[in-house]
Design an enzyme around this catalytic site. Structure first.
Site, PDB file in Angstrom:
ATOM      1  NE  ARG A   1      -2.558   0.395   3.412  1.00 60.04           N
ATOM      2  CZ  ARG A   1      -3.296   0.778   4.438  1.00 60.04           C
ATOM      3  NH1 ARG A   1      -4.582   0.888   4.312  1.00 60.04           N
ATOM      4  NH2 ARG A   1      -2.755   1.022   5.592  1.00 60.04           N
TER       5      ARG A   1
ATOM      6  CE  LYS B   1       5.132 -17.026  16.164  1.00 57.56           C
ATOM      7  NZ  LYS B   1       6.092 -15.922  16.292  1.00 57.56           N
TER       8      LYS B   1
ATOM      9  CE  LYS C   1      15.706 -21.065  13.724  1.00 56.24           C
ATOM     10  NZ  LYS C   1      16.510 -19.872  13.635  1.00 56.24           N
TER      11      LYS C   1
ATOM     12  CD  GLU D   1      14.165 -14.431  20.644  1.00 61.65           C
ATOM     13  OE1 GLU D   1      14.419 -13.923  19.552  1.00 61.65           O
ATOM     14  OE2 GLU D   1      13.038 -14.417  21.162  1.00 61.65           O
TER      15      GLU D   1
ATOM     16  CG  ASP E   1       6.665 -14.185  19.897  1.00 65.29           C
ATOM     17  OD1 ASP E   1       6.246 -14.164  18.719  1.00 65.29           O
ATOM     18  OD2 ASP E   1       7.807 -13.793  20.218  1.00 65.29           O
TER      19      ASP E   1
ATOM     20  CG  HIS F   1       9.272 -20.836  17.010  1.00 70.06           C
ATOM     21  ND1 HIS F   1       8.815 -20.963  15.724  1.00 70.06           N
ATOM     22  CD2 HIS F   1       9.413 -19.501  17.211  1.00 70.06           C
ATOM     23  CE1 HIS F   1       8.676 -19.763  15.183  1.00 70.06           C
ATOM     24  NE2 HIS F   1       9.028 -18.852  16.069  1.00 70.06           N
TER      25      HIS F   1
ATOM     26  CE  LYS G   1      11.065 -11.564  21.990  1.00 68.68           C
ATOM     27  NZ  LYS G   1      11.543 -12.017  20.679  1.00 68.68           N
TER      28      LYS G   1
END
Ligand code: BG6
Length: 486
Positions: free
Chosen positions: A45, A145, A179, A213, A232, A237, A336
């Protein structure tokens, strides 16, 4: 060389397109896997002209490719495959017709529609694809997702896309399955008799699956604060990795067999209800801390809001209630802003049945198989051995190491490249069937509901650590500890 194909990217100027999809296609081109005449059609857009889009895509390649991967001449050749198309997905106007006319100049070829857009507009996008006569026997729909927020919303999304595309034409991406080491996990399990014989509750003590992470919100505050780590990362995963560890051997490496075996694992996950949720799960949220000598802000500061109980960390204990895995705990963890970026699966075997060495020989550690998916791809088998430096008997752990990052230095693996090319080739074995999505949510939903009802704040952990103490306690209760290699 294979036949040319068309790939249409809705959300063509978005984060996913520029970060992952366009670089993946550039790599495919570099490996001669984008046959001549193929067209990459980013739809977006806004008022970008084709040449402006191409300049932005080029900037994205410079930014997101690995060091040394960008090549000016290759990028310029690749850009000749790009046919940008400005359109508003929701508005069926002349611009949709332009897209239809463009694609219909090669109506028989394989068409991949990649929806890099919010699920709320999947339906209208598919409806327009259908109304403009663009859905053919050679079309594939690629979605990613977040597929819903819970079982009901995921089901609604899947029902909506199913009105226009058959399940066999729908490719749901979980990029972890792209992976290389994840696929290697299946190769390891299903081609080596030494593991096959030991792969069950008789020999395995417990399993750890951990994805840590170091990044924080990365500009996705709105989405992340609504979702949290369980939705998430765990719903998709981590549960996918658990499935690959726990599933029975498919009778062939074909999509229907693999998916059927994964669904059986998800169905066998012991549901957590009521208080069990608090016994088996730990929620965490990071506060400011030190990472590599640098002070990083806490979650609330990054979010810019004074209150949020969203979890940025979760650790949990799961059980797969079937004959093979009876009473074997599977510990899952993700977060995280943790100490290190790593993804690993640790299979801890039981100890020997009788100790023959004197206590003075030192502790006997259990065998462990450590499958590291990132940052480097390695498989390690940790065993006990004699310390050869001492005359008296001293035991010590030693490891057999397979380092794929070393042996395959020249290979630039890219999960997205692999998955896009698999979709083109109609190979859906590394994609998620809707039954997997439904079963994963069915297990996750009661956990979220219990958390919401209790409305307890998450346990805080300092950025740059392995998470809250309660996560260590979860394993300590069973006499174990997190492996935390690195
Ligand atoms: C995504 C999550 O699915 O996976 C992100 O939405 C996360 O929050 C990412 O950072 C991790 O992927 P990888 O491949 O970097 O481990």
């Amino acid at each position: 060389m294979a036949e040319p194909f068309d790939i249409v990217i809705f959300g063509g100027s978005g984060d996913l397109a520029f970060r992952k999809i366009v670089p993946a296609l550039y790599r495919a081109f570099g490996e001669a896997k984008l046959p001549e005449g193929s067209r990459v059609v980013p739809c977006y857009r806004g008022a970008l002209t084709a040449s402006e889009y191409i300049a932005e895509a080029d900037a994205a390649l410079r930014e997101h490719l690995l060091e040394g991967e960008y090549d000016q001449a290759q990028a310029s050749e690749f850009s000749s495959y790009l046919t940008p198309c400005a359109l508003d997905i929701k508005t069926a106007d002349a611009r949709w017709q332009t897209l239809a006319d463009l694609l219909n100049t090669a109506a028989d070829r394989v068409r991949v529609f990649y929806l890099a857009i919010p699920p709320a507009i999947f339906g209208v996008c598919c409806q327009h694809l259908s109304e403009y006569g663009l859905v053919s026997a050679n079309s594939r729909l690629v979605v990613e997702k977040p597929l819903g927020y819970n079982a009901a919303s995921a089901n609604a999304i899947n029902d909506e896309i199913a009105r226009y595309f058959d399940e066999t034409a729908i490719y749901r991406i979980d990029h972890y399955l792209g992976k290389e080491t994840v696929q290697n996990l299946m190769a390891l399990r299903f081609t080596n008799v030494i593991f096959e014989q030991l792969w069950d509750a008789k020999s395995i003590d417990h399993v750890q699956i951990s994805i840590s992470e170091t990044v924080g919100l990365e500009g996705r505050a709105g989405f992340y604060n609504e979702a949290g780590a369980l939705r998430d990362m765990v719903q998709n995963h981590l549960l996918q990795l658990l499935c690959l560890v726990a599933m029975e051997s498919p009778h062939k490496m074909k999509a229907s067999s693999i998916r059927a075996e994964k669904v059986k694992v998800l169905e066998a996950l012991r549901p957590m209800v009521g208080d069990e949720v608090f016994k088996h799960t730990v929620r965490g949220q990071y506060v400011a801390g030190n990472h590599n000598g640098k002070l990083v802000p806490g979650y609330l500061e990054e979010l810019g809001e004074p209150n949020s109980s969203t979890e940025t960390f979760v650790a949990l204990r799961a059980y797969v209630d079937n004959w093979r895995w009876a009473r074997v705990p599977f510990y899952l963890r993700t977060g995280k802003r943790m100490k290190q970026r790593s993804a690993e699966i640790v299979i801890q075997f039981k100890g020997v049945s009788h100790r023959v060495y004197e206590p003075s020989a030192g502790p006997l550690l259990p065998n462990r198989l450590v499958i590291r998916l990132q940052p480097e791809e390695t498989i390690q088998l940790i065993m006990m051995s004699k310390d050869l430096n001492t005359l008296d008997m001293q035991l010590q752990p030693a490891s057999l190491n397979l380092n794929f990052s070393e042996s395959y230095k020249h290979v630039k693996s890219d999960a997205y490249k692999r998955l896009i090319l698999d979709a083109v080739a109609a190979n859906s074995s590394l994609f998620i069937h809707r039954d997997e999505v439904a079963n994963a949510w069915a297990w996750i939903d009661p956990i979220i509901e219990a958390w919401q009802q209790a409305s307890q704040p998450p346990h805080l952990y300092r950025a740059g650590t392995w998470g809250p103490d309660e996560s260590d306690e979860l394993l300590a209760e069973d006499g174990f500890s997190w492996f935390n290699s690195g």
